[in-house]
Design an enzyme around this catalytic site. Structure first.
Site, PDB file in Angstrom:
ATOM      1  CB  ALA A   1      56.793 -20.745  -3.667  1.00 51.01           C
TER       2      ALA A   1
ATOM      3  N   GLY B   1      54.985 -22.959  -8.088  1.00 51.25           N
ATOM      4  CA  GLY B   1      53.709 -22.695  -7.420  1.00 51.25           C
ATOM      5  C   GLY B   1      52.702 -22.014  -8.337  1.00 51.25           C
TER       6      GLY B   1
ATOM      7  CD  GLU C   1      53.294 -26.794  -7.117  1.00 56.52           C
ATOM      8  OE1 GLU C   1      53.764 -25.741  -6.658  1.00 56.52           O
ATOM      9  OE2 GLU C   1      53.609 -27.911  -6.693  1.00 56.52           O
TER      10      GLU C   1
ATOM     11  CD  GLU D   1      58.438 -26.572  -8.247  1.00 55.10           C
ATOM     12  OE1 GLU D   1      58.642 -27.142  -9.342  1.00 55.10           O
ATOM     13  OE2 GLU D   1      57.328 -26.086  -7.938  1.00 55.10           O
TER      14      GLU D   1
END
Ligand code: CAA
Length: 307
Positions: free
Chosen positions: A114, A158, A161, A181
């Site tokens: 992200a 992300g 993911e 993260e």
């Protein structure tokens, strides 16, 4: 039709979509002016997407290819990019000529996560109130057609993911997977703590999430996160070939098969077996089930009509 011309047509076909135009006008770092920019963009028929490229691939153009294309940020997944991915996925999902969808990035990065610069100054209310990392992100796992992630380079946070939201992951030899993260003071927020456990088991997932360490493509293969590993320059062709192979089958039966496999994550075994049996029975309501078995008996290739 030549590839470039086909791409242009695809891009133009999306120019009039209001939701996409809205996505265009939201830059990754702050909202842009709305109506004037929208009208200008429409009038000059600029490419419909800013952060992704879309093409139809394969010998008969039955594989939808989405390439994340934000190279300067290593394909960091800002909101605008994810909205474009959602739109492209929905378009391919409803296009009857497409049988499978490949999602890829660059040789350096599938996606580095992200967008940290976007998140840096967000507060709880921004995230909670805006349902951050929801609708467009969830769209990846909601596609009915099979999705294949072709991962070269970094698939972090992300990025890892999103790859795991796809049905199949193929990796380039230099791919790196990770949930880093923890290093930036947060936790995975788009399925990392859940899907990773199911893919590689609790101990390995826990180690990755708690240390933030990356694993190599070879480790990911040995641990079952990816299906296979390929030389970086052959990865995309391999993914498209796989998409073509899946696309030969009946789309309605493929969708049922995908739904049944995915339900193994959601349902207890007895319910999953029941669900599978019912869908198996449902295949007998289709023309393609009859055609598939008749073709076998008549020693010929089936002619599926997706009905
Ligand atoms: N968000 C925003 N920008 C990013 C980014 C990210 N996730 N990852 C890389 N970039 C940007 C860098 O800031 C840099 O931009 P500038 O040139 O403007 O400085 C550019 O991409 C190139 O990056 P690096 O110079 O860092 O490249 P590198 O080759 O030295 O390192 C890397 C590559 C190891 C991937 C490193 O960029 C990195 O660690 N990135 C962050 C990875 C990460 O923490 N991802 C998780 C994000 S949180 C998340 O994803 C939450 C969730 O669950 C959804």
């Amino acid at each position: 039709m030549a590839g470039v011309a086909r791409l242009r047509l695809l891009q133009l076909s999306t120019v009039l979509r209001p939701s996409l135009l809205a996505a265009h006008n939201v830059r990754c770092h702050g909202a842009a002016s709305a109506v004037t920019a929208r009208v200008k963009r429409h009038m000059c028929s600029a490419p419909a997407y800013k952060h992704i490229l879309i093409e139809k691939k394969g010998e008969v153009g039955n594989v939808g290819l989405i390439t994340l294309n934000r190279p300067k940020a290593l394909n960091a997944l800002c909101d605008a990019l994810m909205q474009e991915v959602q739109q492209a996925l929905e378009d391919f999902d409803s296009d009857p000529s497409i049988g499978a969808i490949v999602l890829t990035g660059s040789e350096k990065a599938f996606a580095a996560g992200a967008d940290i610069k976007d998140m840096q100054n967000k507060g709880f209310i921004d995230c909670f109130g805006g349902n951050f990392l929801s609708t467009s992100w969830d769209s990846v796992s909601k596609v009915k057609k099979p999705t294949i992630a072709a991962v070269n380079g970094y698939a972090l946070g992300g990025g890892c993911e999103v790859a795991m939201m796809c049905d199949i992951i193929l990796a380039g030899e230099k791919a790196k997977f990770g949930q880093p993260e923890i290093i930036i003071g947060t936790i995975p927020g788009a399925g990392g703590t859940q899907r990773l456990v199911k893919a590689i088991g609790k101990s390995r997932a826990m180690q990755m999430c708690l240390t933030g360490d990356m694993i190599t493509a070879q480790q990911a293969n040995a641990w079952g996160l990816v299906s296979s590993v390929h030389p970086p320059d052959q990865l995309l062709d391999e993914a498209i070939r796989l998409g073509e192979k899946i696309s030969q089958h009946s789309k309605v039966i493929v969708a049922m098969c995908k739904e049944s496999v995915n339900n193994s994550f959601e349902l207890p075994l007895s319910e999953g077996l029941h669900f599978e049996k019912r869908l198996f029975h449902c295949t007998f309501a289709t023309k393609d089930r009859r055609e598939g078995m008749t073709a076998f008996v008549e020693k010929r290739k089936p002619n599926f009509t997706d009905s």
